[in-house]
Design a protein around this motif. Structure first.
Motif, PDB file in Angstrom:
ATOM      1  N   GLY A 128     -10.463 -13.801   6.197  1.00  0.00           N
ATOM      2  CA  GLY A 128     -11.784 -13.224   6.376  1.00  0.00           C
ATOM      3  C   GLY A 128     -12.017 -12.095   5.386  1.00  0.00           C
ATOM      4  O   GLY A 128     -11.120 -11.721   4.619  1.00  0.00           O
ATOM      5  N   PRO A 129     -13.227 -11.516   5.373  1.00  0.00           N
ATOM      6  CA  PRO A 129     -13.539 -10.458   4.405  1.00  0.00           C
ATOM      7  C   PRO A 129     -12.760  -9.179   4.683  1.00  0.00           C
ATOM      8  O   PRO A 129     -12.525  -8.817   5.842  1.00  0.00           O
ATOM      9  CB  PRO A 129     -15.046 -10.244   4.598  1.00  0.00           C
ATOM     10  N   ILE A 130     -12.343  -8.521   3.612  1.00  0.00           N
ATOM     11  CA  ILE A 130     -11.677  -7.228   3.723  1.00  0.00           C
ATOM     12  C   ILE A 130     -12.327  -6.280   2.723  1.00  0.00           C
ATOM     13  O   ILE A 130     -13.008  -6.703   1.785  1.00  0.00           O
ATOM     14  CB  ILE A 130     -10.161  -7.320   3.451  1.00  0.00           C
ATOM     15  N   ILE A 131     -12.134  -4.988   2.929  1.00  0.00           N
ATOM     16  CA  ILE A 131     -12.647  -3.995   1.991  1.00  0.00           C
ATOM     17  C   ILE A 131     -11.844  -4.094   0.699  1.00  0.00           C
ATOM     18  O   ILE A 131     -10.610  -4.052   0.715  1.00  0.00           O
ATOM     19  CB  ILE A 131     -12.543  -2.585   2.600  1.00  0.00           C
ATOM     20  N   ALA A 132     -12.534  -4.253  -0.417  1.00  0.00           N
ATOM     21  CA  ALA A 132     -11.847  -4.456  -1.695  1.00  0.00           C
ATOM     22  C   ALA A 132     -10.882  -3.317  -2.001  1.00  0.00           C
ATOM     23  O   ALA A 132      -9.788  -3.545  -2.540  1.00  0.00           O
ATOM     24  CB  ALA A 132     -12.877  -4.604  -2.816  1.00  0.00           C
ATOM     25  N   LEU A 133     -11.263  -2.097  -1.660  1.00  0.00           N
ATOM     26  CA  LEU A 133     -10.420  -0.944  -1.973  1.00  0.00           C
ATOM     27  C   LEU A 133      -9.071  -1.017  -1.262  1.00  0.00           C
ATOM     28  O   LEU A 133      -8.085  -0.442  -1.734  1.00  0.00           O
ATOM     29  CB  LEU A 133     -11.156   0.345  -1.597  1.00  0.00           C
TER      30      LEU A 133
END
Length: 221
Positions: A128-133
């Motif tokens: 799933g989506p995660i924070i790129a940082l």
């Protein structure tokens, strides 16, 4: 409420006639585009603009315009936010009518709190989506004009730049730039960073290498 103007970060700017850019020093005020000026700029493929469009543009002094703020972080304090109308296009160059300009850092410090203004960019993963940082493999930082500049990148070709106000235990995000193969996204607004966003920023700052200017100062204010 009016629709916010699209923000772009030109890849290069036309030189001001009569200015010797190879001189050992340059007068900053002589090269900053001002209201009423006509100038040219080039944009990369992420920043498509059209004739007749009014946009916000980030302007940086010559060194950081070519090499980025991370090579000459002091030039963040000498950068400007412009408002411009795109007059016409010629190849990848665009003629601009400058409608206004303001120094970037004072503008950022004056921003009202707007928690919904933006969020840290995300990347898709199998889970799933995660924070790129959170996936940053490199980060670096500097303090400029009482604000903290954070630059980071991931193995997945995402590059991020943030301007933050750190006060005690609170961290406010004022500007976010996120560029990846899917596009370039530039956002302004005073946001309190919380939860996973705060943890991602704090971790990136914890391991960030300190940045300093790699070149002597050549600008006269």
């Amino acid at each position: 409420m009016p629709t916010p103007l699209k923000t772009c970060w030109p890849s290069s700017w036309g030189n001001v006639p009569g200015i010797d850019y190879s001189a050992p020093t340059l007068d900053l005020q002589a090269i900053v585009p001002k209201a009423g000026d006509k100038t040219w700029a080039q944009f990369d493929r992420h920043d498509a603009v059209q004739a007749g469009e009014t946009v916000q543009l980030l302007w940086c002094p010559p060194l950081s315009a070519v090499n980025g703020w991370s090579e000459q972080p002091s030039e963040i304090a000498q950068s400007y936010l412009l408002k411009a109308k795109v007059l016409c296009s010629r190849g990848d160059g665009h003629e601009l009518d400058i409608l206004g300009s303001e120094q970037l850092l004072p503008m950022l410090r004056s921003l009202p709190r707007e928690q919904s203004a933006w969020s840290l960019g995300q990347i898709a993963t199998e889970q799933g989506p995660i924070i790129a940082l959170e996936e940053a493999c490199w980060s670096a930082s500097a303090v400029v004009g009482r604000l903290t500049y954070l630059s980071a990148c991931t193995p997945f070709e995402a590059h991020m730049e943030l301007l933050l106000e750190v006060t005690g235990d609170e961290v406010f995000g004022l500007f976010s730039a996120h560029v990846d193969p899917g596009g370039a996204f530039y956002s302004f607004g005073r946001r309190t960073l919380e939860g996973r966003e705060l943890m991602a920023v704090e971790q990136a700052l914890k391991v960030a290498r300190p940045l300093k200017d790699l070149h002597d100062n050549y600008l006269r204010s």
